[in-house]
Design an enzyme around this catalytic site. Structure first.
Site, PDB file in Angstrom:
ATOM      1  N   GLU A   1       0.707  -1.125  -0.003  1.00 50.21           N
ATOM      2  CA  GLU A   1      -0.058  -0.005   0.088  1.00 50.21           C
ATOM      3  C   GLU A   1       0.928   1.203   0.082  1.00 50.21           C
ATOM      4  OE1 GLU A   1      -2.914  -0.196   3.043  1.00 50.21           O
ATOM      5  OE2 GLU A   1      -4.228  -1.289   1.726  1.00 50.21           O
TER       6      GLU A   1
ATOM      7  N   GLU B   1      -6.589  -7.904  -0.662  1.00 45.29           N
ATOM      8  CA  GLU B   1      -7.051  -8.061   0.560  1.00 45.29           C
ATOM      9  C   GLU B   1      -8.674  -7.562   0.745  1.00 45.29           C
ATOM     10  OE1 GLU B   1      -4.955  -5.510   3.372  1.00 45.29           O
ATOM     11  OE2 GLU B   1      -3.032  -5.907   2.358  1.00 45.29           O
TER      12      GLU B   1
HETATM   13  C1  GLA Z   1      -4.123  -2.435   4.916  1.00 45.48           C
HETATM   14  C2  GLA Z   1      -3.017  -3.105   4.721  1.00 45.48           C
HETATM   15  C3  GLA Z   1      -2.668  -4.316   5.748  1.00 45.48           C
HETATM   16  C4  GLA Z   1      -3.773  -4.105   6.873  1.00 45.48           C
HETATM   17  C5  GLA Z   1      -5.028  -4.108   6.646  1.00 45.48           C
HETATM   18  C6  GLA Z   1      -6.265  -3.598   7.750  1.00 45.48           C
HETATM   19  O1  GLA Z   1      -4.968  -2.827   3.678  1.00 45.48           O
HETATM   20  O2  GLA Z   1      -2.154  -3.627   3.589  1.00 45.48           O
HETATM   21  O3  GLA Z   1      -1.424  -4.486   6.197  1.00 45.48           O
HETATM   22  O4  GLA Z   1      -3.232  -3.083   7.767  1.00 45.48           O
HETATM   23  O5  GLA Z   1      -4.955  -2.610   5.696  1.00 45.48           O
HETATM   24  O6  GLA Z   1      -7.106  -3.160   7.167  1.00 45.48           O
END
Ligand code: GLA
Ligand code: ZN
Length: 676
Positions: free
Chosen positions: A150, A308
Site C-alpha cells: 500500500e 485484501e
Molecule cells: C491494509 C494493509 C494491511 C492491514 C489492513 C487492515 O490494507 O495493507 O497491512 O493494515 O489494511 O485493514
C-alpha cells in the site's frame, strides 16, 4: 492466466507467522487446508527480522515458512517487506525517515514511512528485493511477487526537494517554461534559478494538509513527482526481481480510490494489478463495483487480484461492523464478477497485540475452526475449488466507458473555487450507478484509453484536459460514438492554466456550446432542469445543484433549460451532432433521477440492453471467455428477490442447479449462470 501452477481462483491472504511460534504454525497449516486456502501472502512486514543489521541477512525463518506452507500444498505470494524500515536503519540513517507536511522530521515509527528519495532506502530496498528473488527464484511455492505494501504518503525532506528540482528540469528544460506553466508572474513568484524552488507544503504554498494551495502548478507537479518517486522505488525492486524471475508476476497492492497516487501510471508498470477492498457497512455496493472496474481499467480490462479484504470486521474505522452472514461470500463474488481472479484476506490469523488485533481474520483469537467466520471462509473455499479454471482470465467487454482521472481529481480538489461542495468521485459515481442499476456493464477508463470498442463514453467533470485527449474524443464522436460531458469540464490544461476563449475550452467545438459564467450555490439550494418537450425517457422537471454553468448553445440543440434564477430559460442540457456521432453537455449537477432517465435514453439511442432485468438490489455482471458468457447474479438484499432470464436453460456453476425465465434468488446469495 496468473500462473499455470495454480490454475484456479487463488484463495488465501496475508499471513504473519513471525508473530507466532511453532505450535501455532502447525495448526495454521491444518486450518488453511481445511478452509481450502491455497495461497499465503508472506513476508510483508519482516524487514527487521531478515536484516538485523547492516551486513547480515537471515532468511532462516522465511525459508521455513515457505517450505512448511508448500509441504501442505500452499503457495506463496512473496512480499519484499520494504513498506516498513527497521529501527536500526532509521537510527543510523536519518535520511530514510520522512519529513511531514508541516516540515517536521519524523522519528522511527509506523509504516509506509520511508522517504522515496532517500539514498539509504533506495539502496537497501532494492538490495533486499534482489536477495529475496535470488534466494527463492527456483522455489516452486512462489506464485507472485508482492512489492512493498500500500504505497502511500508524501515526503517533504531535502532529498525530495533536490529530486523535485531534477524532475522539474527534466519536464520543463528551461526555467522560463516552468514560470509560464505555473503562472509565477502572479504574486511575483518568478524563479530565476532551479534552486529557488522549494517543496509546496505547510511551510510554503499549501495549507490544510495540502487541500489548499496558492499555486496549483507547483502543487500538481509535486503530487506527480511524489507519485512518480514512489513508483520509481517500486520499479527498482521490480527490476531486481525480474533479473531472477522474469516469468513470475509482480504486483503491489493498490487502494482503489486512494487519492495520492496516479494509479493509471502505476498499472502500466505491474504485471497484474492487485488491490485492497475495504468498503464500510454503508458504502453503496455500486461504489464498490465501480472501484473494481477502475482497478480492472488500470490494465485495460486485464483481470486483477483482490489482494485484501476482511473476512468480517475492520479495526480502523470509527464503528467496525461485522460483515453480516453471507456478505463476505457475496462481496468476494462481486469482486470476481468485476474481474478479480483471486480472493485474498487480511488476515489469515488475528494478531495478539498492536493496532490490528481487533481486525477480522480467518482464524480468530479463539484459535479453532468452530466459528461463523471460519465456516463462511471454508464454504467459499470449497466453491472456488469446484469452479476450477472456468472463470479465470475471462473479460467484461463493456460498450460503455466512464472516464476517471486521478490527476483531474487533484486539480479539482486544489482549484480554489468555484465550490468546495463539488465531489468528483460522487459525480462520477452518479453516472456509474445509473448503469449499474440497469445491469449494464461499464468500463472505468483513463484519459489515454483506446475508445474504439465503446459506443458511449461519459466524462463527468473533466476539468483538466490533457494534451491530445480532446482530439481523441472528437475522433470517437466523428466516427459515430456518443459522448457525454458535464459542467466544469475542459476548463484547464495539465498545468491548471485556463484554456482561453470560452469554457469548455478544447471541448467547445465538440459539444457546440460555450459557458460564460459558473454559478456556485450552497448545495441545499436547487435549480431545475426543465423539459418543455419530452426527450426519450426525460420529461418534466428535475432538481440540480452545486454548480450551474451559464451556457450559450452555438451548434447544439437545447433539450432542457434552467427553471429559475436570473438564468432561467438558459440551456442546461444540450445535444450536438458532430460527424456521425453525438455529444451531450449537462450544465449542472443533477439529482440521481435525472441521470437514471438520461442513461435510459442513452441506452435506447445506443441500443444497449441490460444483461438481465432484476429486482432492485440484485446486481448482474458478466465475464466472457472462449465464447462462453458467465452471468453473475448477486442479491444484495437480505430477502429473496427475482430476476428474469430468457426461456432457454441456464446452469448455476456454483450449485449445478438450473434456471430459466422468471427466477428467484435467496437473500445475499450468488449464482454464476451459463447458458446450456
Ligand atoms: C491494509 C494493509 C494491511 C492491514 C489492513 C487492515 O490494507 O495493507 O497491512 O493494515 O489494511 O485493514
Ligand atoms: Zn523525502
Amino acid at each position: 492466466m496468473l500462473s499455470k501452477k495454480l490454475n484456479k481462483i487463488w484463495y488465501g491472504g496475508d499471513y504473519n507467522p513471525e508473530q507466532w511460534d511453532e505450535e501455532v504454525w502447525k495448526e495454521d497449516n491444518r486450518l488453511f487446508k481445511l478452509a481450502g486456502i491455497d495461497l499465503a501472502s508472506v513476508n510483508i512486514f519482516a524487514w527487521a527480522l531478515i536484516q538485523p543489521n547492516e551486513t547480515t541477512y537471515d532468511f532462516t525463518s522465511l525459508d521455513q515458512t515457505i517450505d512448511r506452507l508448500y509441504q501442505d500444498g500452499i503457495y506463496v505470494c512473496l512480499a519484499t517487506s520494504t513498506a516498513a524500515h527497521p529501527a536500526w536503519m532509521a537510527k543510523r540513517y536519518p535520511d530514510i525517515r520522512r519529513v511531514d507536511f508541516e516540515g517536521r522530521k519524523r522519528k522511527f515509527g509506523g509504516r509506509h514511512n520511508s522517504c522515496p528519495n532517500s539514498p539509504t532506502y533506495l539502496k537497501y530496498a532494492s538490495q533486499l528485493a534482489g536477495k529475496l528473488a535470488e534466494r527463492y527464484k527456483d522455489h516452486p511455492a512462489v506464485l507472485a511477487w508482492h512489492v512493498s505494501n500500500e504505497y502511500s504518503g508524501y515526503c517533504y525532506c531535502d532529498h525530495c526537494e533536490k529530486a523535485f528540482r531534477v524532475w522539474l528540469k527534466k519536464k520543463y528544460a528551461r526555467i522560463e517554461h516552468l514560470n509560464q506553466a505555473w503562472n509565477t508572474a502572479f504574486w511575483g513568484h518568478t524563479f530565476y534559478d532551479w534552486d529557488e524552488i522549494v517543496v509546496p507544503n505547510g511551510l510554503s504554498e499549501e495549507w490544510e494538509n495540502g487541500n489548499n494551495t496558492n499555486f496549483q502548478g507547483i502543487s500538481l507537479d509535486y503530487r506527480r513527482f511524489q507519485s512518480d518517486s514512489l513508483l520509481e522505488t517500486f520499479k527498482l525492486e521490480r527490476d531486481q526481481i525480474k533479473k531472477h524471475t522474469p516469468d513470475i508476476p509482480v504486483t503491489t497492492n493498490l487502494m482503489g480510490l486512494y487519492p495520492e497516487l496516479d494509479y493509471f501510471k502505476w498499472g502500466k508498470e505491474m504485471d497484474v494489478v492487485s488491490w485492497d477492498n475495504y468498503p464500510q457497512i454503508d458504502t453503496p455496493v455500486s461504489k464498490t463495483a465501480m472501484t473494481h472496474e477502475l482497478m480492472r481499467g488500470l490494465r485495460n480490462g486485464q483481470p486483477f487480484m483482490l489482494m485484501e479484504q476482511t473476512p468480517s470486521q475492520q479495526n480502523w474505522q470509527a464503528y467496525n461492523a461485522l460483515k453480516r452472514p453471507g456478505v463476505m461470500r457475496l462481496w468476494s463474488y462481486q469482486a470476481i464478477a468485476h474481474g478479480a481472479d483471486t480472493v485474498q484476506f487480511f488476515q489469515l490469523r488475528r494478531s495478539r497485540g498492536a493496532t490490528e488485533k481487533y481486525h477480522g481474520a480467518v482464524i480468530e483469537h479463539v484459535g479453532h475452526e468452530h466459528t461463523r467466520v471460519f465456516n463462511e471462509v471454508k464454504q467459499l473455499g470449497e466453491e472456488l475449488q469446484l469452479l476450477g479454471d472456468q472463470i479465470i482470465d475471462s473479460r467484461t467487454n463493456a460498450k460503455v466507458a466512464i472516464v476517471f482521472d486521478y490527476e483531474n481529481r487533484w486539480a479539482i480538489q486544489l482549484s480554489s473555487g468555484p465550490s468546495v461542495a463539488l465531489d468528483y468521485e460522487e459525480e462520477v459515481h452518479k453516472y456509474y450507478r445509473a448503469f449499474y442499476d440497469r445491469n449494464v456493464p461499464v468500463d472505468m477508463i483513463g484519459v489515454d484509453a483506446d475508445l474504439s470498442q465503446y459506443d458511449l463514453v461519459i466524462a463527468p467533470v473533466l476539468y483538466m484536459m490533457k494534451a491530445g485527449h480532446a482530439d481523441r474524443l472528437k475522433a470517437f464522436v466523428k466516427q459515430g460514438g456518443t459522448f457525454v460531458t458535464t459542467f466544469f469540464s475542459g476548463i484547464v490544461d495539465e498545468n491548471d492554466l485556463v484554456t482561453l476563449g470560452g469554457y469548455p475550452g478544447e471541448l467547445r467545438e465538440l459539444v457546440g456550446i460555450w459557458a460564460e459564467e459558473i454559478d456556485a450555490l450552497e448545495p441545499s439550494i436547487k435549480n431545475q432542469i426543465v423539459f418543455n418537450e419530452d426527450y426519450g425517457h426525460l420529461s418534466g422537471e428535475y432538481q440540480c445543484s452545486t454548480l450551474f454553468d451559464l451556457i450559450h448553445a452555438e451548434h447544439a440543440e437545447v433539450l432542457a433549460s434552467y427553471g429559475k434564477d436570473f438564468y432561467q430559460g438558459m440551456p442546461v442540457l444540450t445535444k450536438n451532432k458532430f460527424g456521425q456521432g453525438t455529444a451531450y453537455y449537462v450544465a449542472s449537477s443533477p439529482e440521481q433521477d435525472f441521470i437514471t432517465d438520461f442513461v435510459a435514453t442513452l441506452m435506447t439511442e445506443n441500443k444497449l440492453t441490460p444483461l438481465l432485468d432484476s429486482d432492485q438490489g440484485v446486481e448482474v455482471a458478466v465475464r466472457e471467455k472462449e465464447g462462453k458468457r458467465y452471468l453473475f447474479v448477486l442479491n444484495h438484499n437480505h430477502t429473496e428477490a427475482k430476476f428474469y432470464l430468457p426461456e432457454t436453460s441456464y446452469r448455476n456453476l456454483i450449485k449445478g442447479n438450473e434456471y430459466h425465465g422468471e427466477s428467484r434468488i435467496a437473500g445475499h446469495d450468488v449464482l454464476i449462470l451459463v447458458e446450456k
